[in-house]
Scaffold this motif. Structure first.
Motif, PDB file in Angstrom:
ATOM      1  N   ARG A  16      -1.389  -9.752  21.967  1.00  0.00           N
ATOM      2  CA  ARG A  16      -1.278  -8.146  21.824  1.00  0.00           C
ATOM      3  C   ARG A  16      -1.904  -7.623  20.474  1.00  0.00           C
ATOM      4  O   ARG A  16      -1.952  -8.431  19.661  1.00  0.00           O
ATOM      5  CB  ARG A  16       0.108  -7.530  22.023  1.00  0.00           C
ATOM      6  N   TYR A  17      -2.240  -6.340  20.493  1.00  0.00           N
ATOM      7  CA  TYR A  17      -2.749  -5.892  19.101  1.00  0.00           C
ATOM      8  C   TYR A  17      -1.715  -6.071  18.078  1.00  0.00           C
ATOM      9  O   TYR A  17      -0.766  -5.609  18.254  1.00  0.00           O
ATOM     10  CB  TYR A  17      -3.366  -4.427  19.517  1.00  0.00           C
ATOM     11  N   GLN A  18      -2.477  -6.419  16.743  1.00  0.00           N
ATOM     12  CA  GLN A  18      -1.363  -6.651  15.685  1.00  0.00           C
ATOM     13  C   GLN A  18      -1.986  -5.290  14.800  1.00  0.00           C
ATOM     14  O   GLN A  18      -3.000  -5.636  14.026  1.00  0.00           O
ATOM     15  CB  GLN A  18      -1.438  -7.980  15.124  1.00  0.00           C
ATOM     16  N   PRO A  19      -1.198  -4.398  14.388  1.00  0.00           N
ATOM     17  CA  PRO A  19      -1.719  -3.390  13.521  1.00  0.00           C
ATOM     18  C   PRO A  19      -2.071  -3.922  11.918  1.00  0.00           C
ATOM     19  O   PRO A  19      -1.387  -4.859  11.869  1.00  0.00           O
ATOM     20  CB  PRO A  19      -0.710  -2.369  13.505  1.00  0.00           C
ATOM     21  N   SER A  20      -3.002  -3.433  11.480  1.00  0.00           N
ATOM     22  CA  SER A  20      -3.204  -3.768   9.915  1.00  0.00           C
ATOM     23  C   SER A  20      -2.012  -3.559   9.055  1.00  0.00           C
ATOM     24  O   SER A  20      -1.386  -2.537   9.352  1.00  0.00           O
ATOM     25  CB  SER A  20      -4.602  -3.024   9.369  1.00  0.00           C
ATOM     26  N   HIS A  21      -1.852  -4.420   8.022  1.00  0.00           N
ATOM     27  CA  HIS A  21      -1.320  -3.759   6.893  1.00  0.00           C
ATOM     28  C   HIS A  21      -1.620  -2.519   6.463  1.00  0.00           C
ATOM     29  O   HIS A  21      -2.875  -2.341   6.129  1.00  0.00           O
ATOM     30  CB  HIS A  21      -1.109  -5.240   5.814  1.00  0.00           C
ATOM     31  N   ILE A  22      -0.879  -1.941   5.815  1.00  0.00           N
ATOM     32  CA  ILE A  22      -1.153  -0.479   5.311  1.00  0.00           C
ATOM     33  C   ILE A  22      -2.106  -0.652   3.964  1.00  0.00           C
ATOM     34  O   ILE A  22      -2.973   0.252   3.889  1.00  0.00           O
ATOM     35  CB  ILE A  22      -0.009   0.286   4.988  1.00  0.00           C
ATOM     36  N   ALA A  23      -1.893  -1.831   3.222  1.00  0.00           N
ATOM     37  CA  ALA A  23      -2.813  -1.925   2.245  1.00  0.00           C
ATOM     38  C   ALA A  23      -4.093  -3.106   2.516  1.00  0.00           C
ATOM     39  O   ALA A  23      -4.633  -3.211   1.720  1.00  0.00           O
ATOM     40  CB  ALA A  23      -2.040  -2.490   1.082  1.00  0.00           C
ATOM     41  N   GLY A  24      -4.235  -3.178   3.703  1.00  0.00           N
ATOM     42  CA  GLY A  24      -5.322  -4.174   4.225  1.00  0.00           C
ATOM     43  C   GLY A  24      -5.102  -5.482   4.031  1.00  0.00           C
ATOM     44  O   GLY A  24      -4.309  -5.756   4.902  1.00  0.00           O
ATOM     45  N   ASN A  25      -5.574  -5.989   3.005  1.00  0.00           N
ATOM     46  CA  ASN A  25      -4.977  -7.556   2.708  1.00  0.00           C
ATOM     47  C   ASN A  25      -3.795  -7.487   1.781  1.00  0.00           C
ATOM     48  O   ASN A  25      -3.833  -7.433   0.459  1.00  0.00           O
ATOM     49  CB  ASN A  25      -6.124  -8.403   2.003  1.00  0.00           C
ATOM     50  N   PRO A  26      -2.662  -7.942   2.458  1.00  0.00           N
ATOM     51  CA  PRO A  26      -1.182  -8.077   1.479  1.00  0.00           C
ATOM     52  C   PRO A  26      -1.355  -9.066   0.751  1.00  0.00           C
ATOM     53  O   PRO A  26      -0.490  -9.012  -0.473  1.00  0.00           O
ATOM     54  CB  PRO A  26      -0.324  -8.185   2.658  1.00  0.00           C
ATOM     55  N   ALA A  27      -2.113 -10.149   0.510  1.00  0.00           N
ATOM     56  CA  ALA A  27      -2.341 -11.269  -0.338  1.00  0.00           C
ATOM     57  C   ALA A  27      -2.824 -10.567  -1.769  1.00  0.00           C
ATOM     58  O   ALA A  27      -2.427 -11.411  -2.799  1.00  0.00           O
ATOM     59  CB  ALA A  27      -3.250 -12.217   0.012  1.00  0.00           C
ATOM     60  N   SER A  28      -3.164  -9.567  -1.788  1.00  0.00           N
ATOM     61  CA  SER A  28      -3.741  -8.947  -2.904  1.00  0.00           C
ATOM     62  C   SER A  28      -2.660  -8.167  -3.645  1.00  0.00           C
ATOM     63  O   SER A  28      -2.606  -7.804  -4.985  1.00  0.00           O
ATOM     64  CB  SER A  28      -4.967  -7.832  -3.162  1.00  0.00           C
ATOM     65  N   LEU A  29      -1.445  -8.017  -3.043  1.00  0.00           N
ATOM     66  CA  LEU A  29      -0.360  -7.176  -3.636  1.00  0.00           C
ATOM     67  C   LEU A  29       0.458  -8.062  -4.229  1.00  0.00           C
ATOM     68  O   LEU A  29       0.778  -9.273  -4.505  1.00  0.00           O
ATOM     69  CB  LEU A  29       0.417  -6.537  -2.410  1.00  0.00           C
ATOM     70  N   THR A  30       1.440  -7.315  -5.300  1.00  0.00           N
ATOM     71  CA  THR A  30       2.422  -8.174  -6.015  1.00  0.00           C
ATOM     72  C   THR A  30       3.525  -8.351  -4.984  1.00  0.00           C
ATOM     73  O   THR A  30       3.730  -7.604  -3.965  1.00  0.00           O
ATOM     74  CB  THR A  30       2.962  -7.326  -7.233  1.00  0.00           C
ATOM     75  N   PRO A  31       4.339  -9.497  -5.343  1.00  0.00           N
ATOM     76  CA  PRO A  31       5.572  -9.563  -4.502  1.00  0.00           C
ATOM     77  C   PRO A  31       6.404  -8.379  -4.207  1.00  0.00           C
ATOM     78  O   PRO A  31       6.945  -8.256  -3.053  1.00  0.00           O
ATOM     79  CB  PRO A  31       6.090 -10.674  -5.291  1.00  0.00           C
ATOM     80  N   LEU A  32       6.873  -7.664  -5.452  1.00  0.00           N
ATOM     81  CA  LEU A  32       7.537  -6.363  -5.128  1.00  0.00           C
ATOM     82  C   LEU A  32       6.758  -5.415  -4.330  1.00  0.00           C
ATOM     83  O   LEU A  32       7.501  -4.966  -3.430  1.00  0.00           O
ATOM     84  CB  LEU A  32       7.740  -5.615  -6.436  1.00  0.00           C
ATOM     85  N   GLN A  33       5.538  -5.337  -4.386  1.00  0.00           N
ATOM     86  CA  GLN A  33       4.714  -4.482  -2.999  1.00  0.00           C
ATOM     87  C   GLN A  33       4.965  -4.912  -1.877  1.00  0.00           C
ATOM     88  O   GLN A  33       5.300  -4.148  -1.041  1.00  0.00           O
ATOM     89  CB  GLN A  33       3.423  -4.299  -3.748  1.00  0.00           C
ATOM     90  N   ARG A  34       4.685  -6.178  -1.843  1.00  0.00           N
ATOM     91  CA  ARG A  34       4.885  -6.792  -0.331  1.00  0.00           C
ATOM     92  C   ARG A  34       6.274  -6.439   0.122  1.00  0.00           C
ATOM     93  O   ARG A  34       6.550  -6.214   1.320  1.00  0.00           O
ATOM     94  CB  ARG A  34       4.373  -8.227  -0.366  1.00  0.00           C
ATOM     95  N   GLU A  35       7.309  -6.812  -0.742  1.00  0.00           N
ATOM     96  CA  GLU A  35       8.695  -6.737  -0.140  1.00  0.00           C
ATOM     97  C   GLU A  35       9.033  -5.318   0.128  1.00  0.00           C
ATOM     98  O   GLU A  35       9.653  -4.964   1.185  1.00  0.00           O
ATOM     99  CB  GLU A  35       9.462  -7.183  -1.354  1.00  0.00           C
TER     100      GLU A  35
END
Length: 433
Positions: A16-35
């Protein structure tokens, strides 16, 4: 709607379709941002389920705010020293975009609450103050932050007055007169989000200066926390707008409202410095509209793949016209997201001219592209998209409102950007006779 789990890999079968993370690539975010983005994403489905009712009734999303309170998100931008989550500007705007993906009206009104925390918190910390001003501010903001974190209180930020003040071109018409022990506030605010729902209104007003013939100036701007139940505060007028109906942005009247000195959200005169030195604060409406654009794209893909719950499993993805339209939507969405993320990274005190111009360009692009993506979504999904049982017509109406909103409407962004492109500071044209 669900977002791609960080535990998924390229080898994981996806059916099924998996929508994108709102920031595109979450790996580039800080742990607090991802959380924090994940925390909002977990609340999102119930917000989306309620959105149609709030829109139909033009009623305030109290249940969503109960969920935000329970999740600890009312204090998202309250500094950690005061018990908050300590999110900075960049973190907040990404969280706001995720919230807008699920309910635009909740995201837009929540922004008015969070801005109160940012002005008094992260932004105030970057300003020039005397030691006495700094000490006074610490005492006063501790009081307000305790109400938000400890008591779950909601603050609003009524801005517009129907004149040039909200665009930064004139003093506020709402005034504060200094008395022993506090201030008396008089005036009117229009399109006041959270009217009747907030516990406290963070009122921008002009300090009355009887020692001057012209009265107070823009430099005399005050930021005062006025309790919603204070004597002389009233909510008036109907609320039946095109979109963003759940913000319940009715009119606020202040008639001889007394507030004590502890009501100061910033020391006297500091708001003008903040507004001049941190212009990114005036673009905090646009993250909501990135979220709305993402939601419109997500729905369109799910609709064409026959993955919308409750609808017949009739796929429409095989038609070249549909594929082309979705490609155009995705290009606009990714261009919008790229500008949005650059804008978040750029935010700083005293930005240079190029940064300011990128800010105007980003704000304008996000607002306009959100509506254009929704327009393409409606055209691509066809007649079904007109039904109120589906979200697209609401997303379209909500998206059209962004470019109209002060302090930076689309026209004001173009005006400021055009001038800064062609003029350096202090330049003037000779008068041609």
């Amino acid at each position: 709607m669900s977002t791609l789990s960080e535990s998924q890999t390229a080898s994981t079968p996806i059916t099924r379709y998996q929508p994108s993370h709102i920031a595109g690539n979450p790996a580039s975010l800080t742990p607090l941002q991802r959380e924090l983005i994940a925390r909002v994403a977990a609340l999102g489905p119930r917000f989306a389920d309620r959105a149609e009712r709030y829109d139909r009734e033009a009623s305030f999303p109290f249940e969503n705010y109960d969920d935000l309170r329970a999740a600890g998100l009312l204090g998202i931008c309250v500094p950690k020293a005061y018990g908050g989550l300590g999110a900075d500007f960049a973190t907040y705007v990404m969280v706001a975009a995720e919230l807008g993906r699920w309910c635009g009206a909740t995201a837009l009104s929540f922004n008015m609450h969070v801005c109160s925390c940012l002005w008094a918190g992260e932004i105030a910390d970057a300003l020039d103050m005397t030691p006495a001003q700094r000490a006074d501010h610490e005492v006063k903001r501790a009081h307000h932050f305790a109400r938000i974190v400890g008591e779950g209180k909601i603050y609003a930020q009524p801005f517009s007055e129907g004149g040039a003040a909200a665009a930064g071109a004139a003093p506020w018409g709402t005034t504060a007169t200094r008395l022993d022990g506090g201030y008396v506030v008089n005036g009117k605010k229009i399109f006041a989000s959270l009217a009747g729902a907030a516990d406290t209104y963070g009122v921008l007003c002009t300090l009355d200066r009887p020692d001057r013939a012209s009265g107070g100036s823009r430099r005399d701007a005050m930021y005062l926390a006025v309790p919603a139940d204070a004597l002389g505060v009233s909510v008036v007028g109907d609320w039946d707008p095109l979109g963003m109906r759940g913000t319940v942005s009715r009119n606020l009247l202040f008639k001889d409202v007394f507030v004590p000195e502890s009501a100061r959200m910033m020391p006297e005169g500091l708001y003008f410095q903040a507004a001049s030195r941190f212009p990114h604060m005036f673009a905090t409406l646009s993250p909501t509209y990135l979220g709305v654009a993402q939601a419109a794209y997500d729905f369109t893909v799910q609709y064409l793949r026959a993955e919308v719950p409750g609808m017949p499993p009739v796929k429409r993805r095989m038609y070249p016209t549909k594929q082309y339209a979705v490609a155009e939507m995705r290009i606009k969405l990714e261009a919008t997201r790229a500008l949005f993320l650059q804008n978040a990274r750029d935010a700083t005190i005293d930005p240079d001219k190029d940064t300011r111009m990128r800010l105007y360009a980003a704000h304008y692009t996000i607002m306009e592209n959100a509506n254009d993506i929704c327009r393409l979504a409606i055209r691509t999904c066809g007649g079904q998209s007109m039904l109120k049982s589906l979200p697209l017509e609401r997303l379209y109406r909500d998206s059209r409102c962004g470019s109209l909103m002060l302090p930076w409407t689309a026209e004001l962004c173009m005006d400021r950007l055009g001038r800064e492109c062609l003029y350096e500071a202090g330049e003037r044209d000779e008068v041609i006779e």
